[in-house]
Design an enzyme around this catalytic site. Structure first.
Site, PDB file in Angstrom:
ATOM      1  N   ASP B  92       0.869  -1.170   0.000  1.00 23.59           N
ATOM      2  CA  ASP B  92       0.000   0.000   0.000  1.00 23.59           C
ATOM      3  C   ASP B  92       0.916   1.232   0.000  1.00 23.59           C
ATOM      4  O   ASP B  92       2.000   1.214   0.571  1.00 23.59           O
ATOM      5  CB  ASP B  92      -0.900  -0.030   1.232  1.00 23.59           C
ATOM      6  CG  ASP B  92      -2.043   0.966   1.099  1.00 23.59           C
ATOM      7  OD1 ASP B  92      -2.115   1.657   0.066  1.00 23.59           O
ATOM      8  OD2 ASP B  92      -2.852   1.050   2.034  1.00 23.59           O
ATOM      9  N   GLY B  94       0.473   4.213   1.284  1.00 23.84           N
ATOM     10  CA  GLY B  94       0.547   4.983   2.516  1.00 23.84           C
ATOM     11  C   GLY B  94      -0.384   6.175   2.542  1.00 23.84           C
ATOM     12  O   GLY B  94      -0.436   6.888   3.541  1.00 23.84           O
ATOM     13  N   GLY B  95      -1.113   6.392   1.446  1.00 26.30           N
ATOM     14  CA  GLY B  95      -2.046   7.520   1.440  1.00 26.30           C
ATOM     15  C   GLY B  95      -2.994   7.456   2.638  1.00 26.30           C
ATOM     16  O   GLY B  95      -3.123   8.409   3.401  1.00 26.30           O
ATOM     17  N   ASP B 146      -2.902   8.219  -3.069  1.00 25.37           N
ATOM     18  CA  ASP B 146      -4.252   8.754  -3.253  1.00 25.37           C
ATOM     19  C   ASP B 146      -4.616   9.644  -2.078  1.00 25.37           C
ATOM     20  O   ASP B 146      -3.998   9.556  -1.012  1.00 25.37           O
ATOM     21  CB  ASP B 146      -5.292   7.629  -3.407  1.00 25.37           C
ATOM     22  CG  ASP B 146      -5.360   6.727  -2.178  1.00 25.37           C
ATOM     23  OD1 ASP B 146      -4.343   6.620  -1.457  1.00 25.37           O
ATOM     24  OD2 ASP B 146      -6.419   6.127  -1.945  1.00 25.37           O
ATOM     25  N   GLN B 188     -11.440   6.797  -6.366  1.00 29.84           N
ATOM     26  CA  GLN B 188     -12.032   7.474  -5.216  1.00 29.84           C
ATOM     27  C   GLN B 188     -13.451   7.917  -5.586  1.00 29.84           C
ATOM     28  O   GLN B 188     -13.991   7.468  -6.589  1.00 29.84           O
ATOM     29  CB  GLN B 188     -11.150   8.662  -4.805  1.00 29.84           C
ATOM     30  CG  GLN B 188      -9.851   8.250  -4.114  1.00 29.84           C
ATOM     31  CD  GLN B 188     -10.071   7.717  -2.703  1.00 29.84           C
ATOM     32  OE1 GLN B 188     -11.175   7.797  -2.150  1.00 29.84           O
ATOM     33  NE2 GLN B 188      -9.018   7.129  -2.139  1.00 29.84           N
ATOM     34  N   GLY B 215     -11.042   4.578  -0.313  1.00 28.27           N
ATOM     35  CA  GLY B 215     -11.987   5.487   0.335  1.00 28.27           C
ATOM     36  C   GLY B 215     -13.315   4.840   0.685  1.00 28.27           C
ATOM     37  O   GLY B 215     -14.328   5.520   0.844  1.00 28.27           O
ATOM     38  N   ASP B 265      -7.745  -7.084   1.370  1.00 28.29           N
ATOM     39  CA  ASP B 265      -6.850  -7.105   2.530  1.00 28.29           C
ATOM     40  C   ASP B 265      -7.616  -6.504   3.687  1.00 28.29           C
ATOM     41  O   ASP B 265      -8.506  -5.663   3.479  1.00 28.29           O
ATOM     42  CB  ASP B 265      -5.605  -6.255   2.290  1.00 28.29           C
ATOM     43  CG  ASP B 265      -5.894  -4.771   2.487  1.00 28.29           C
ATOM     44  OD1 ASP B 265      -6.524  -4.171   1.585  1.00 28.29           O
ATOM     45  OD2 ASP B 265      -5.559  -4.214   3.546  1.00 28.29           O
ATOM     46  N   CYS B 303     -12.484 -26.901  11.096  1.00 32.45           N
ATOM     47  CA  CYS B 303     -11.213 -26.290  10.668  1.00 32.45           C
ATOM     48  C   CYS B 303     -10.069 -27.263  10.888  1.00 32.45           C
ATOM     49  O   CYS B 303     -10.002 -27.939  11.908  1.00 32.45           O
ATOM     50  CB  CYS B 303     -10.989 -24.993  11.439  1.00 32.45           C
ATOM     51  SG  CYS B 303      -9.452 -24.156  11.009  1.00 32.45           S
ATOM     52  N   CYS B 305      -6.777 -26.280  10.743  1.00 31.00           N
ATOM     53  CA  CYS B 305      -5.523 -25.557  11.006  1.00 31.00           C
ATOM     54  C   CYS B 305      -4.807 -26.173  12.209  1.00 31.00           C
ATOM     55  O   CYS B 305      -5.388 -26.947  12.973  1.00 31.00           O
ATOM     56  CB  CYS B 305      -5.784 -24.068  11.212  1.00 31.00           C
ATOM     57  SG  CYS B 305      -6.362 -23.613  12.857  1.00 31.00           S
ATOM     58  N   CYS B 308      -6.593 -25.664  15.564  1.00 32.62           N
ATOM     59  CA  CYS B 308      -7.785 -26.488  15.788  1.00 32.62           C
ATOM     60  C   CYS B 308      -7.457 -27.970  15.865  1.00 32.62           C
ATOM     61  O   CYS B 308      -8.185 -28.739  16.488  1.00 32.62           O
ATOM     62  CB  CYS B 308      -8.813 -26.233  14.690  1.00 32.62           C
ATOM     63  SG  CYS B 308      -9.561 -24.599  14.840  1.00 32.62           S
ATOM     64  N   HIS B 334      -5.335 -19.343  13.200  1.00 30.67           N
ATOM     65  CA  HIS B 334      -6.708 -19.810  12.961  1.00 30.67           C
ATOM     66  C   HIS B 334      -7.525 -18.784  12.176  1.00 30.67           C
ATOM     67  O   HIS B 334      -8.189 -19.131  11.196  1.00 30.67           O
ATOM     68  CB  HIS B 334      -7.427 -20.141  14.260  1.00 30.67           C
ATOM     69  CG  HIS B 334      -8.884 -20.393  14.012  1.00 30.67           C
ATOM     70  ND1 HIS B 334      -9.339 -21.577  13.484  1.00 30.67           N
ATOM     71  CD2 HIS B 334      -9.963 -19.585  14.118  1.00 30.67           C
ATOM     72  CE1 HIS B 334     -10.639 -21.496  13.296  1.00 30.67           C
ATOM     73  NE2 HIS B 334     -11.052 -20.299  13.677  1.00 30.67           N
TER      74      HIS B 334
END
Lengths: 378, 378
Positions: B92, B94-95, B146, B188, B215, B265, B303, B305, B308, B334
């Site tokens: 990213d 950093g805006g 941005d 945006q 945004g 994300d 699950c 993982c 679990c 998890h």
């Protein structure tokens, strides 16, 4: 219970190679147990603990009894299942913790009255309670309750603590019921050799599965620690395991293995890891120091742990400075691996009757100092 | 740069199955990127990140530029080697961080002047600087700078931010030099559909490798978030990846995949893990609640993982209550696995043209609420 096979005694020192067989597996000795006070080696999964080379870990009955409590651990099926570690576990009884952590601890012949360091609640533990707690936890090795005087205690205090520990030891032997759990006695006596030897004889007469040296590494000069261990070990049975509680620096371990000790535990590698002091073959390294900021090299070229094989000093420093949780994991993984590798190297030296030479060479290198860490150059 | 293969479009929704090929590997989309703000997914080793099923992670150029700085990362050989992750990384720009974290941020057409949230030092970043920083880091996907207005900004503010973002986007396209790094534009326009569509058209005219919706998820009602995404996506190229920045709950992901978004994300699964709110197939679970104290069951039967398959709810609660660092690792492992499994299930539903039915069934279960966690019974 447990079987200890003394496989070899070093030709030039009191160091011994052994194999300790416990309910949950075998342990090559001399061995170092990483500390899982609350049932977790801080920051490591059981898979990562295993990757360090550790075969056995230590947990603390006092801490687990206070939180989460035996009922919780029972409900999950015992300590091993609770913490997800299927190898051997030694539980410390909590004597040391009661005296060092709890407030208003009051000792009588009956046992210990104290207030929890977590919430101030009042508690009492007898020597029998401590056996019952550890039997419920189901650890491979249980420790008796002992009275652990401070390192600067006078002879009268030390002597009376050793006597009370002996009384408690007798009651522990009577109280035990589990055949699949080893029980170790604890030798007290401070730095007074005659008291140590008397305590050792009393403990041995009670017939434990192994013997610990307690009440050392509690503030006395380090040369006293080594001297007392070396003088006491010969008074313990040759064919049973000897455990030095709460040591130590790499130098301590080398000295104490040379004195004939088989088992060790210490928070040092894990605690220093969290503070960013990392053991390397070139000496301890303080990863916060600015000289590591852009250093692309691994922490230790001589180490094959995940941390050293994948990450740079620069990244380890960044993680610590940014307070990233991964710093704890990677640093602890390395420091515990360093300790386990040191034990493996000592075991190899014993096999070839070269322990004395190994110890001399090893203690000469700065890496064994373990106290002051090397500064950045310039 | 990057290649996006649109493999299949769902028969009953706008959901798409794709494969994004980047400098460091391929990513099956729709994909969720765990967040490694400072170059570490909090508490997870790269091996553990991989075990969650994640193929691509997100890091933050603003944070890394402030600490440890590009010189340090250069010295170690770039971001991938620095953090030990050899798969794709999106950075990213950093805006968002400048506007949300930095103090005294001042925006002009030239760029952003701000004070570091770490030490208060003064800094300036132009749209070109942000490209240079990400090119030095060597991420697989870079984002343009941005201007990200708050969720309650009025139309004039939102419109002017979109216009400035468009100007900066033009400069970013001119400034870029690396052929092996993809660059994504950012749409945006707040919740004003006409501004969104205008911003999308402008970005598309500049010819980026992919397009993000920025945004959003900044405080607007969630139904607005979904509505805006669904209305904007059709104005982005069908054969290029679409990335929704900073979402979201499991329900958000289902809605947004259904709107034709490919990349996501969010700090939610990792942040909630550290607080002990854990996603399960039966709904979110607050592991601190007393009802879990002696519960021997795994967190989620559905699950597979490591957490679990090896540990009980009782142990996870104990680790959190005792503030053990392992709590962060096991809980994060998890929650991220839960997110990655959700993405895999959505990809499978798209293949069989059953995404709409999957979404309906999934959104009905309490597990998808993602906000209030279920209470203990009784």
């Amino acid at each position: 219970m447990s079987t200890f096979h003394l496989l070899h005694e070093d030709g030039g020192s009191a160091a011994r190679l052994g194999r300790l067989t416990l309910a949950h597996g075998e342990v090559a000795t001399p061995a170092f147990m990483p500390v899982a006070t609350h049932g977790s080696v801080k920051g490591l999964t059981p898979v990562e603990i295993r990757a360090t080379g550790a075969e056995m870990i230590l947990s603390n009955a006092y801490h687990l009894w206070l939180r989460p409590g035996c009922d919780v651990i029972d409900a999950v099926g015992g300590l091993h299942r609770f913490i997800g570690w299927d190898g051997p576990i030694l539980t410390d009884s909590g004597g040391y913790q009661v005296f060092s952590l709890a407030t208003l601890a009051r000792v009588t012949d009956a046992g210990v009255t104290f207030r929890s360091h977590i919430d101030g609640s009042a508690h009492f533990l007898s020597p029998e309670d401590v056996i019952r707690v550890q039997e419920r936890l189901g650890s491979d090795v249980a420790m008796i309750l002992d009275e652990c005087p401070p390192g600067d205690a006078d002879r009268t205090t030390v002597s009376s603590a050793a006597e009370r520990t002996a009384q408690w030891a007798r009651r522990a032997v009577v109280a035990r019921t589990r055949a699949d759990q080893a029980l170790f006695g604890i030798v007290q006596g401070g730095t007074y050799l005659d008291l140590r030897i008397e305590s050792a004889r009393t403990m041995v007469s009670l017939g434990f599965d192994g013997y610990a040296l307690g009440g050392l590494s509690v503030g006395e000069p380090r040369s006293d620690t080594w001297r007392v261990a070396a003088a006491t070990a010969p008074h313990l049975p040759r064919d049973q395991p000897r455990y030095f509680m709460g040591a130590g620096t790499p130098a301590d371990l080398v000295h104490l293995v040379g004195a004939g000790i088989d088992l060790f535990d210490c928070v040092l590698p894990t605690r220093l890891a969290r503070n960013g002091t990392l053991f390397t073959s070139q000496g301890p390294l303080v990863i916060r120091h600015a000289c590591h900021a852009a250093d692309p090299r691994p922490l230790d070229d001589a180490c094959e742990c995940y941390t050293c094989s994948r990450f740079s000093r620069a990244y380890l420093r960044h993680l610590l400075m940014a307070r990233e949780p991964l710093a704890v994991t990677l640093n602890t993984l390395h420091n515990v691996t360093y300790y386990e590798n040191l034990m493996a190297r000592m075991r190899a030296a014993i096999v070839t009757n070269s322990f004395a030479a190994f110890a001399k060479a090893t203690l000469l290198t700065s890496s064994m100092g373990g106290e002051g860490a090397t500064s950045c150059p310039g």
